[in-house]
Design an enzyme around this catalytic site. Structure first.
Site, PDB file in Angstrom:
ATOM      1  CB  SER A 183      35.610  41.051  42.109  1.00 44.22           C
ATOM      2  OG  SER A 183      35.096  41.871  43.146  1.00 44.22           O
ATOM      3  CG  HIS A 212      38.502  38.153  40.196  1.00 45.83           C
ATOM      4  ND1 HIS A 212      37.486  37.317  39.789  1.00 45.83           N
ATOM      5  CD2 HIS A 212      38.211  38.517  41.467  1.00 45.83           C
ATOM      6  CE1 HIS A 212      36.602  37.204  40.764  1.00 45.83           C
ATOM      7  NE2 HIS A 212      37.019  37.913  41.797  1.00 45.83           N
ATOM      8  CE  LYS A 222      36.393  34.204  42.461  1.00 46.55           C
ATOM      9  NZ  LYS A 222      36.532  33.709  43.833  1.00 46.55           N
TER      10      LYS A 222
END
Length: 662
Positions: free
Chosen positions: A441, A469, A499
């Site tokens: 991240s 992610h 996300k």
């Protein structure tokens, strides 16, 4: 309509002063007004001079000057907030922390400079890094003049008839609009007024409740400058001669009510907060006034947003919002129970089934957050007598899950498969697992899935990858790290719905029997109220859009490649290969200064500092979106390169700070 600047300065001869010595400054104020109001305002300012707490003046000078309206500049007021403190010493520590946040390397020394300086009619103009005095006349200082609040009647009069807040807010806005000024510190010289402030372009106007003890006449202002010496004259000219009206000055922000003294058992709380402020590591919550998108409303400004994990632009997609609204209407605002009692809805089961099918697993289990998913899985999977091998750059939720498990945690160097292999040989246990982010991240790089899979197979390690992610970001159709490498990968994944899917919640996916076991063993699943219907409905709609519109993933990847390429053209290293682009600064002050400069240019990129990353590894972290326009990314790359270069040039290496005598 003709406008005039009305300025009042009151002074008296110094007692026992030598002939020719400059008189003592008592009071000063100014307004800008139309012709018909000039006489009344001049009289009002003269009356104010006669009632100042510092005593009676023997000279009151009121000047009236016609302004050239073509040169009149209208600027917005700074966002204003207030911080409480019990005493002046605490207030000065808060001021030091705020100055450090603006990129001032030695805030304690700045405060000492102000407190030990003789009284000035104006302000000190000081180099922010060397503390060299730059004002042309050190006995007079630099006087910010020819300014007022537009629509002056909008603020209520102060109880004492004075306008401390109004005048300070106007002056701070003008000072922060001056070229090369990075911050201002003000401690009032009025013995009856103990409130002061710190102001900066990226910080706003921050009132501090107490910066001195009542009755003290000491005070003054410091304007902190960072720029070439040949530009000092332009800064002084703007401050002293350029007429300014400040628009939309907000009402005075209230100080929070004084809280009762903390019990002795909680004294450590105040101590650690004070330490964080002094080190420039105190975190403030920022409030955004619009839905996430390529642009966002923040502190009254529209900013280009390069700091959001809403990678595919689905959080504000009309179909996703409609699905959330439909679920809310059908099932209510909350579930009222855990998943194992009364909290499970048909939506939960549909989302779990479709998520597993999309990503290629047998089953999935939805948690209240990605954090809860990692903590619940890892603390259930391993325990005392077991070993977990964890990448050194893993997310905090993985670190916490490892610690809560009670297993022995062995950290291996980032993506170093040879080291992992050696450590796996050296550390035996009842049950052994390896856990890693799929996309890291803070660095935006991808885990070495081929190497990880090989080492795990050789040593019989349970393998867990966090694809928070990665889902919707890498792989040709957004299916994550396995699609990215064209491999089948490990059996167990965790992830986030907040996300690329633009909703809330987290999940674990893997073998169906493991999910059944986790429903019994995952404490953050068993003992949490179930995720409510609206985010589940939103995530389900977003997942279907991701499945049906893989072109969004392609646009995201194109944008990330374009941004990296343009950064490299400007000489900025842009490591990684995903939607996260770290722009390394190293020095925390460089990262903060560059982020402030970008914000002034209308671009929001987060400055990431310790403890999120290691000390000396500060960076700007850009996060790209599928709906960013290419022209905006080209501009942002250019501005980011300039901001970093300027910050590195203007901020010298760290200097040990003298102890602040606050």
């Amino acid at each position: 309509m003709s406008l005039y600047s009305i300025r009042m300065r009151a002074s008296r001869a110094r007692s026992g002063g030598a002939s020719g010595e400059r008189p003592e400054h008592i009071s000063g104020a100014e307004r800008i007004a139309a012709g018909e109001a000039v006489a009344d305002l001049a009289a009002e300012l003269a009356r104010r001079a006669l009632g100042h707490a510092k005593g009676q003046p023997d000279n009151i000078h009121v000047s009236i000057e016609a302004l050239d309206e073509e040169t009149l500049l209208r600027i917005p007021a700074l966002p204003a907030r207030a911080v409480s403190c019990a005493d002046a010493a605490t207030g000065l520590r808060l001021a030091a922390a705020l100055l450090r946040e603006t990129g001032v390397p030695r805030p304690g020394a700045v405060i000492d400079l102000l407190l030990n300086a003789p009284p000035l009619r104006g302000a000190m103009l000081v180099d922010a890094d060397t503390l060299e005095r730059l004002e042309p006349d050190r006995e007079r200082g630099v006087r910010a003049t020819r300014m007022d609040m537009a629509g002056g009647a909008a603020l209520p009069p102060a109880p004492d008839g004075k306008q401390h807040y109004r005048e300070a807010a106007v002056l701070a806005a003008k000072v922060c609009a001056a070229p090369h000024i990075i911050a201002e510190l003000c401690i009032s010289d009025d013995p009856d007024y103990v409130t002061g402030y710190v102001a900066a372009p990226g910080l706003g106007y921050v009132r501090i409740q107490r910066l001195k003890e009542a009755g003290s006449p000491r005070g003054g202002r410091v304007f902190l400058y960072r720029g070439p010496r040949e530009a000092v004259a332009d800064t002084v000219a703007f401050l002293e001669r350029h007429p300014v009206l400040v628009e939309n000055v907000p009402p005075p922000p209230p100080f929070a009510p004084e809280s009762a003294p903390a019990p002795a058992s909680l004294a450590f709380v105040e101590e650690e907060l004070a330490e964080a402020r002094a080190a420039g590591l105190f975190r403030s919550i920022e409030v955004f006034e619009s839905a996430p998108g390529p642009r966002v409303r923040h502190k009254g400004r529209d900013l280009l947003l390069l700091a959001s994990g809403d990678y595919l632009g689905l959080a504000a997609d009309s179909r996703v919002m409609a699905a959330a609204a439909e679920a809310l209407t059908a099932y209510g605002a909350g579930t009222g129970g855990s998943r194992l009692t009364t909290g499970t809805l048909p939506l939960h089961a549909r989302l779990e089934a479709e998520l597993a099918a999309f990503a290629g697993s047998e089953a999935a289990l939805v948690f209240s957050s990605g954090y809860a998913a990692n903590v619940g899985l890892l603390s259930a999977l391993c325990g005392k007598g077991d070993v977990i091998f964890s990448d050194s750059l893993n997310h905090a939720s993985i670190i916490d899950g490892c610690r809560l498990s009670g297993a022995r945690v062995v950290v291996y160097p980032h993506k170093d498969m040879a080291a992992l292999d050696r450590l796996a040989r050296a550390h035996q246990g009842r049950r052994r697992a390896v856990v890693s982010d799929a996309v890291f991240s803070m660095d935006g790089d991808v885990a070495d899935l081929p190497g990880l899979t090989e080492v795990a197979a050789r040593h019989g390690l349970i393998t867990v990858l966090d694809e928070a992610h990665a889902l919707g970001v890498i792989g040709r159709t957004g299916r994550g790290i396995c699609e990215h490498f064209g491999l089948s990968g490990p059996a167990i994944f965790t992830g986030s719905l907040s996300k690329a899917l633009g909703a809330d919640g987290g999940y674990v996916r893997g073998p169906a029997r493991l999910m059944e076991w986790l429903r019994h063993k995952g404490r953050s699943f068993v003992f949490s109220t179930a995720l409510s219907a609206a985010p589940v409905g939103a995530a389900l709609a977003a997942l279907r859009i991701l499945r049906d519109e893989p072109a969004r993933v392609a646009r995201l990847q194109e944008n990330a490649a374009l941004f990296r390429a343009r950064l490299r053209e400007h000489g900025v290293d842009a490591p990684g290969e995903t939607a996260i682009v770290p722009l390394m600064a190293g020095d925390e002050r460089v990262a903060v200064a560059a982020a402030h400069a970008l914000r002034e240019a209308g671009i929001l990129i987060s400055a990431i500092r310790y403890p999120t990353v290691a000390r000396g590894a500060a960076r700007l972290r850009a996060a790209l979106r599928a709906d960013h326009q290419k022209d905006d990314l080209v501009l942002s790359a250019s501005e980011a390169a300039k901001a970093l270069s300027r910050a590195r040039t203007e901020i010298p290496p760290p200097v040990p700070e003298p102890r602040c005598r606050c």
